[in-house]
Design a protein around this motif. Structure first.
Motif, PDB file in Angstrom:
ATOM      1  N   LYS A  77       0.860  -1.173   0.000  1.00  0.00           N
ATOM      2  CA  LYS A  77       0.000   0.000   0.000  1.00  0.00           C
ATOM      3  C   LYS A  77       0.895   1.220   0.000  1.00  0.00           C
ATOM      4  CE  LYS A  77      -4.040   1.962   0.474  1.00  0.00           C
ATOM      5  NZ  LYS A  77      -4.179   2.529  -0.841  1.00  0.00           N
ATOM      6  N   TYR A  79       2.007   5.079   0.494  1.00  0.00           N
ATOM      7  CA  TYR A  79       1.690   6.121   1.475  1.00  0.00           C
ATOM      8  C   TYR A  79       1.393   7.416   0.739  1.00  0.00           C
ATOM      9  CZ  TYR A  79       4.063   2.909   4.675  1.00  0.00           C
ATOM     10  OH  TYR A  79       4.452   1.825   5.398  1.00  0.00           O
ATOM     11  N   THR A  81      -0.245  10.063   1.476  1.00  0.00           N
ATOM     12  CA  THR A  81      -0.839  10.930   2.478  1.00  0.00           C
ATOM     13  C   THR A  81      -0.271  12.334   2.327  1.00  0.00           C
ATOM     14  OG1 THR A  81      -0.934   9.041   3.954  1.00  0.00           O
ATOM     15  CG2 THR A  81      -1.231  11.173   4.959  1.00  0.00           C
ATOM     16  N   SER A  96       8.011  10.187   9.811  1.00  0.00           N
ATOM     17  CA  SER A  96       7.943   9.271   8.673  1.00  0.00           C
ATOM     18  C   SER A  96       6.590   9.351   7.994  1.00  0.00           C
ATOM     19  CB  SER A  96       8.195   7.830   9.127  1.00  0.00           C
ATOM     20  OG  SER A  96       9.497   7.701   9.609  1.00  0.00           O
ATOM     21  N   ARG A  97       6.597   9.273   6.676  1.00  0.00           N
ATOM     22  CA  ARG A  97       5.378   9.418   5.882  1.00  0.00           C
ATOM     23  C   ARG A  97       4.293   8.427   6.299  1.00  0.00           C
ATOM     24  NH1 ARG A  97       3.483  11.415   0.788  1.00  0.00           N
ATOM     25  NH2 ARG A  97       5.353  12.613   0.479  1.00  0.00           N
ATOM     26  N   TYR A  98       4.669   7.193   6.652  1.00  0.00           N
ATOM     27  CA  TYR A  98       3.653   6.212   7.017  1.00  0.00           C
ATOM     28  C   TYR A  98       2.875   6.632   8.263  1.00  0.00           C
ATOM     29  CZ  TYR A  98       6.353   4.240  10.901  1.00  0.00           C
ATOM     30  OH  TYR A  98       7.017   4.055  12.079  1.00  0.00           O
ATOM     31  N   TRP A 100       1.876   9.760   8.912  1.00  0.00           N
ATOM     32  CA  TRP A 100       1.094  10.969   8.675  1.00  0.00           C
ATOM     33  C   TRP A 100      -0.406  10.704   8.664  1.00  0.00           C
ATOM     34  CZ3 TRP A 100       3.861  13.596   3.935  1.00  0.00           C
ATOM     35  CH2 TRP A 100       5.148  13.983   4.316  1.00  0.00           C
ATOM     36  N   ASP A 103      -3.454   4.734  11.012  1.00  0.00           N
ATOM     37  CA  ASP A 103      -2.568   3.657  11.443  1.00  0.00           C
ATOM     38  C   ASP A 103      -2.552   2.567  10.372  1.00  0.00           C
ATOM     39  OD1 ASP A 103      -1.478   1.309  12.581  1.00  0.00           O
ATOM     40  OD2 ASP A 103      -2.154   1.854  14.578  1.00  0.00           O
ATOM     41  N   TYR A 104      -1.395   2.320   9.789  1.00  0.00           N
ATOM     42  CA  TYR A 104      -1.319   1.381   8.676  1.00  0.00           C
ATOM     43  C   TYR A 104      -1.686  -0.041   9.080  1.00  0.00           C
ATOM     44  CZ  TYR A 104       3.324  -0.234  10.198  1.00  0.00           C
ATOM     45  OH  TYR A 104       4.361  -0.771  10.904  1.00  0.00           O
TER      46      TYR A 104
END
Length: 111
Positions: A77, A79, A81, A96-98, A100, A103-104
């Motif tokens: 997936k 990111y 965002t 970290s971009r994940y 932003w 919650d992944y």
């Protein structure tokens, strides 16, 4: 036993579920397991004990979790965002971009 799906059909379902990336690999022992052991032994797992405790042994061969497995589907997936709003009065650091967006863990589980 249900008919086997083609690789393209499985990847299409992954895309319908919201994954931008999908790949299929044959199941079997990890070819470079020694490298993983060295990585873990050097402390690179940090406090992520699930990477080094009794659960680490199942990482050698996924068939230890599911003996009947013949293939592994790997999905990804992106990111995509937007950068979060910032307050110029605060000292800023890099996030970290994940982190932003949502919650992944929840995003992936839902998909």
């Amino acid at each position: 036993m249900p008919a086997a799906l083609s690789a393209d059909a499985v990847k299409a379902v992954a895309k319908e579920c919201g994954f931008e990336l999908a790949g299929i690999a044959p199941v079997g022992p990890v070819a470079d397991w020694t490298r993983y052991q060295e990585w873990a032994a050097s402390g690179m797992a940090g406090r992520m004990s699930y990477l080094t405790d009794h659960r680490a042994k199942v990482r050698v061969d996924p068939r230890q979790l599911l003996p009947s497995a013949r293939s592994i589907l790997c999905v990804g997936k992106l990111y995509q965002t937007n950068h979060p709003a910032t307050n110029p009065a605060l000292h800023e650091g890099w996030i970290s971009r994940y982190a932003w967006g949502d919650d992944y863990h929840r995003v992936l589980k839902k998909r």
